[in-house]
Design an enzyme around this catalytic site. Structure first.
Site, PDB file in Angstrom:
ATOM      1  N   ALA B  75       0.808  -1.217   0.000  1.00 41.19           N
ATOM      2  CA  ALA B  75       0.000   0.000   0.000  1.00 41.19           C
ATOM      3  C   ALA B  75       0.841   1.267   0.000  1.00 41.19           C
ATOM      4  O   ALA B  75       0.378   2.308  -0.444  1.00 41.19           O
ATOM      5  CB  ALA B  75      -0.949   0.004   1.191  1.00 41.19           C
ATOM      6  N   THR B  76       2.074   1.184   0.487  1.00 43.24           N
ATOM      7  CA  THR B  76       2.931   2.365   0.413  1.00 43.24           C
ATOM      8  C   THR B  76       3.098   2.755  -1.053  1.00 43.24           C
ATOM      9  O   THR B  76       2.937   3.922  -1.425  1.00 43.24           O
ATOM     10  CB  THR B  76       4.295   2.081   1.061  1.00 43.24           C
ATOM     11  OG1 THR B  76       4.080   1.777   2.440  1.00 43.24           O
ATOM     12  CG2 THR B  76       5.240   3.262   0.936  1.00 43.24           C
ATOM     13  N   ASN B 155      -5.217   3.730  11.026  1.00 45.32           N
ATOM     14  CA  ASN B 155      -4.376   2.639  11.499  1.00 45.32           C
ATOM     15  C   ASN B 155      -4.029   2.745  12.977  1.00 45.32           C
ATOM     16  O   ASN B 155      -3.636   1.763  13.584  1.00 45.32           O
ATOM     17  CB  ASN B 155      -3.094   2.573  10.669  1.00 45.32           C
ATOM     18  CG  ASN B 155      -2.470   3.922  10.448  1.00 45.32           C
ATOM     19  OD1 ASN B 155      -3.094   4.815   9.870  1.00 45.32           O
ATOM     20  ND2 ASN B 155      -1.270   4.094  10.915  1.00 45.32           N
ATOM     21  N   GLN B 183      -6.685  -0.518   6.129  1.00 43.56           N
ATOM     22  CA  GLN B 183      -7.085  -1.063   7.430  1.00 43.56           C
ATOM     23  C   GLN B 183      -8.549  -1.479   7.458  1.00 43.56           C
ATOM     24  O   GLN B 183      -8.964  -2.202   8.366  1.00 43.56           O
ATOM     25  CB  GLN B 183      -6.828  -0.027   8.541  1.00 43.56           C
ATOM     26  CG  GLN B 183      -5.361   0.317   8.735  1.00 43.56           C
ATOM     27  CD  GLN B 183      -4.581  -0.782   9.435  1.00 43.56           C
ATOM     28  OE1 GLN B 183      -5.144  -1.750   9.976  1.00 43.56           O
ATOM     29  NE2 GLN B 183      -3.261  -0.659   9.439  1.00 43.56           N
ATOM     30  N   SER B 203      -3.657  -3.595   0.791  1.00 42.30           N
ATOM     31  CA  SER B 203      -2.433  -4.312   1.136  1.00 42.30           C
ATOM     32  C   SER B 203      -2.791  -5.678   1.693  1.00 42.30           C
ATOM     33  O   SER B 203      -3.667  -5.798   2.551  1.00 42.30           O
ATOM     34  CB  SER B 203      -1.645  -3.513   2.178  1.00 42.30           C
ATOM     35  OG  SER B 203      -0.433  -4.163   2.454  1.00 42.30           O
ATOM     36  N   ALA B 204      -2.098  -6.723   1.212  1.00 50.64           N
ATOM     37  CA  ALA B 204      -2.468  -8.089   1.600  1.00 50.64           C
ATOM     38  C   ALA B 204      -2.122  -8.414   3.049  1.00 50.64           C
ATOM     39  O   ALA B 204      -2.851  -9.138   3.718  1.00 50.64           O
ATOM     40  CB  ALA B 204      -1.783  -9.091   0.669  1.00 50.64           C
ATOM     41  N   HIS B 205      -1.005  -7.847   3.534  1.00 52.61           N
ATOM     42  CA  HIS B 205      -0.539  -8.319   4.858  1.00 52.61           C
ATOM     43  C   HIS B 205      -1.337  -7.757   6.019  1.00 52.61           C
ATOM     44  O   HIS B 205      -1.097  -8.101   7.167  1.00 52.61           O
ATOM     45  CB  HIS B 205       0.966  -8.062   5.032  1.00 52.61           C
ATOM     46  CG  HIS B 205       1.349  -6.650   5.331  1.00 52.61           C
ATOM     47  ND1 HIS B 205       1.595  -6.203   6.608  1.00 52.61           N
ATOM     48  CD2 HIS B 205       1.550  -5.582   4.517  1.00 52.61           C
ATOM     49  CE1 HIS B 205       1.937  -4.921   6.565  1.00 52.61           C
ATOM     50  NE2 HIS B 205       1.915  -4.520   5.303  1.00 52.61           N
ATOM     51  N   THR B 243       7.770  -7.766 -13.431  1.00 55.99           N
ATOM     52  CA  THR B 243       7.227  -9.119 -13.407  1.00 55.99           C
ATOM     53  C   THR B 243       6.353  -9.306 -12.178  1.00 55.99           C
ATOM     54  O   THR B 243       6.739  -8.918 -11.066  1.00 55.99           O
ATOM     55  CB  THR B 243       8.383 -10.138 -13.402  1.00 55.99           C
ATOM     56  OG1 THR B 243       9.124  -9.959 -14.602  1.00 55.99           O
ATOM     57  CG2 THR B 243       7.863 -11.567 -13.322  1.00 55.99           C
ATOM     58  N   CYS B 329       6.444   6.430  17.602  1.00 51.82           N
ATOM     59  CA  CYS B 329       5.909   6.348  16.244  1.00 51.82           C
ATOM     60  C   CYS B 329       6.279   5.027  15.596  1.00 51.82           C
ATOM     61  O   CYS B 329       7.055   4.261  16.130  1.00 51.82           O
ATOM     62  CB  CYS B 329       6.456   7.481  15.402  1.00 51.82           C
ATOM     63  SG  CYS B 329       5.482   8.952  15.535  1.00 51.82           S
TER      64      CYS B 329
END
Ligand SMILES: Cc1ncc(COP(=O)(O)O)c(C=O)c1O
Lengths: 144, 405
Positions: B75-76, B155, B183, B203-205, B243, B329
């Protein structure tokens, strides 16, 4: 954040936690730091007529390194003369606890707390000498 | 039943891979190793089929078509691509972007970069409940506004923003709408058409999938144009060359399919575990406050301030329970988080917040163990806190002149 064994030891078994009577003319109270900065240390020293520190108590709001720095300082200054205690340097505290660079300010605060407590004691003694009753420093944050 | 230590309660940072997802991924590391871009043999075809199935699964969970999914490294990258890509493509229409002070760094720092290049960025504040008021957005937008970037769920404090109402305002003003939905997707209902989103980061994680794979939804009807950040072989409709990470993509797709199937039941279960934790802590610990709206919140999120107890010291005390603190942080810097600053939390509560992130694999036993530990440690740390002592004596901390600025 990796902490040194000594920080963990002081954090888990803090020495000399507590409060001395702030009205006692023999007791100097130093409070340094600010809640907004995430650290507040209160150090109290009970000083004998001979200028030797008989007792030291602390309370600290802050991270593990701040708690450990103040705990260590109470151990160190007990039995020291005022003059010797004023020579305690933040670098010695940081070295003893192996503080990482981002935590050096904790040792600076601990050094400041000693100075603030002694300044409060001396101010009280002067007032005492001038005949007035001493007022405790609890409630004002002394020291710079 | 004994609980296994340490306990993981930091599911906003990342989630463990669901073993069912791993199962689906494994063949794509070994037998099915083909390059999805190889058009001329069966190895490539198998990889491509798997990728297309995953694309559809990911599209489905946000109410989109697989054709609208562009794979990224996470996602970044998706946030960077959405914001910088939209800015580059549409800079002739205007140079104004609106976002919010409590966005993720990937959004904030992308905007800061654009400011250096001459774009103007408005960083909206949040209301007391941690959410963006759509009317404030309306007031901030001008004819020069080309993009609005606001998140679905935060988040840190877990509040869910009113994205449907926000989307309405964005479209009335004719700008593009980017949502960082990292999130929220798979945790709360979300649909790109209801929100009128043009670009959505995933984002998958954060949803029990693998790390290092993410996606950007890019609307096709009407077609949304952005400029790519990465040039090369022209993969992903030219928007993201490179790829494809086939095992990651397959895992991402499987994670979305599971999340979609289980979201309703999981939200109920996590919501009740979260409330169990909150009630226990607030009943046993005075001066414990919830940061942000409790009502509009991710079911697995609890962000609390334990007054007079510093967050990092709390985390150190909770060494068998992995949580996170708003005081430290995400990065190595120790400044209080921008989210807590934006909530205008008072002096007495600064640096005292702890984020509990409950997830799919947490059990009631773990929550009860964690709750008891927190109560014990907060009490101990308050005994150590000069601020707690002063508060008990009735000293008003706001009236004290503190020695450090
Ligand atoms: C709201 C939000 N956006 C973006 C990201 C970045 O995601 P990734 O780790 O996939 O780059 C995160 C995770 O840290 C997040 O919580």
């Amino acid at each position: 954040m990796p902490y040194s064994d000594k920080v963990i030891d002081h954090y888990e078994n803090p020495r000399n936690v507590g409060t001395l009577d702030p009205e006692d003319p023999q007791v100097g109270t130093g409070m340094v730091g600010a809640p907004a900065c995430g650290d507040v240390m209160k150090l109290q020293l009970k000083i004998g007529a001979d200028g030797v520190i008989e007792d030291a108590k602390f309370k600290t709001f802050g991270c593990g390194s701040a708690i450990a720095s103040s705990s260590l300082v109470t151990e160190w200054v007990k039995g020291m003369s005022i003059e010797k205690a004023l020579e305690v340097k933040n670098s010695a505290i940081a070295e003893e606890l192996s503080l990482p660079p981002v935590k050096i300010h904790c040792s600076v605060l601990a050094e400041d707390a000693i100075k603030a407590a002694i300044a409060d004691y001396r101010a009280k003694q002067q007032r005492q000498g001038a005949g007035g009753g001493g007022h405790g420093g609890n409630g004002t944050a002394g020291g710079k | 039943m004994t609980v296994k230590l340490p306990i993981y309660l930091d599911n906003h940072a990342t989630t463990p891979l669901d073993p069912r997802v791993l199962e689906v991924m494994l063949p794509y590391f070994t037998q099915e190793f083909g390059n999805a871009a190889s058009r001329n043999h069966v190895f490539g075809w198998h990889a491509e089929e798997a990728v297309e199935q995953a694309r559809a699964q990911i599209g489905t969970i946000i109410g989109a078509s697989g054709k609208e999914i562009v794979f990224t490294s996470g996602a970044t990258e998706s946030d960077n691509l959405a914001i910088k890509g939209a800015a580059e493509f549409h800079h002739e229409r205007g140079n104004h972007i609106v976002t919010c002070q409590t966005e993720h760094k990937a959004v904030l720092d992308s905007c800061k970069r654009l400011e250096k290049q001459g774009f103007e960025v408005t960083y909206l504040p949040v209301e007391k409940d941690g959410r963006v008021d759509p009317e404030r957005l309306r007031a901030a937008m001008t004819a020069r506004t080309i993009l609005v970037s606001l998140m679905l769920a935060n988040n840190e404090i877990g509040v869910v923003h009113p994205v449907v109402a926000i989307g309405k305002v964005v479209k009335e003003q004719g700008a593009l709408f980017h949502i960082d939905a990292v999130q929220g997707v798979g945790k709360v209902p979300f649909n790109v058409d209801e929100a009128r989103a043009d670009l959505v980061s995933l984002s998958a994680h954060k949803m029990y999938g693998p790390k290092g794979i993410g996606a950007l939804y890019v609307r096709r009807k009407p077609r949304v144009r952005i400029a790519p950040l990465i040039d090369g072989g022209g993969h992903e409709r030219g928007l993201r060359s490179g790829t494809l990470n086939v095992p990651g993509i397959v895992g991402f797709g499987a994670a979305c399919a599971l999340a979609q199937e289980e979201m309703a039941a999981e939200a109920l279960r996590l919501g009740s575990l979260r409330e169990r934790l909150r009630r226990h802590l607030q009943e046993h610990l005075p001066e414990t406050y919830v940061n942000g709206s409790l009502e509009h919140r991710l079911p697995g999120n609890l962000n609390l301030s334990f007054a007079y107890v510093e967050g990092e010291a709390m985390m150190m005390a909770l060494k068998d329970v992995a949580v996170s603190s708003g005081s430290a942080c995400t990065s190595a810097s120790l400044a209080p988080s921008s989210v807590h600053r934006s909530l205008r939390i008072g002096e007495e509560l600064a640096h005292t917040s702890i984020r509990f992130g409950l997830g799919r694999f947490n059990t009631e036993e773990e929550i009860d163990y964690g709750a008891a530990l927190v109560v014990d440690k907060v009490r101990k740390l308050r005994e150590l806190s000069p601020l707690w002592e002063m508060a008990q004596q009735g000293v008003d901390l706001k009236k004290i002149e503190w020695s450090h600025p």
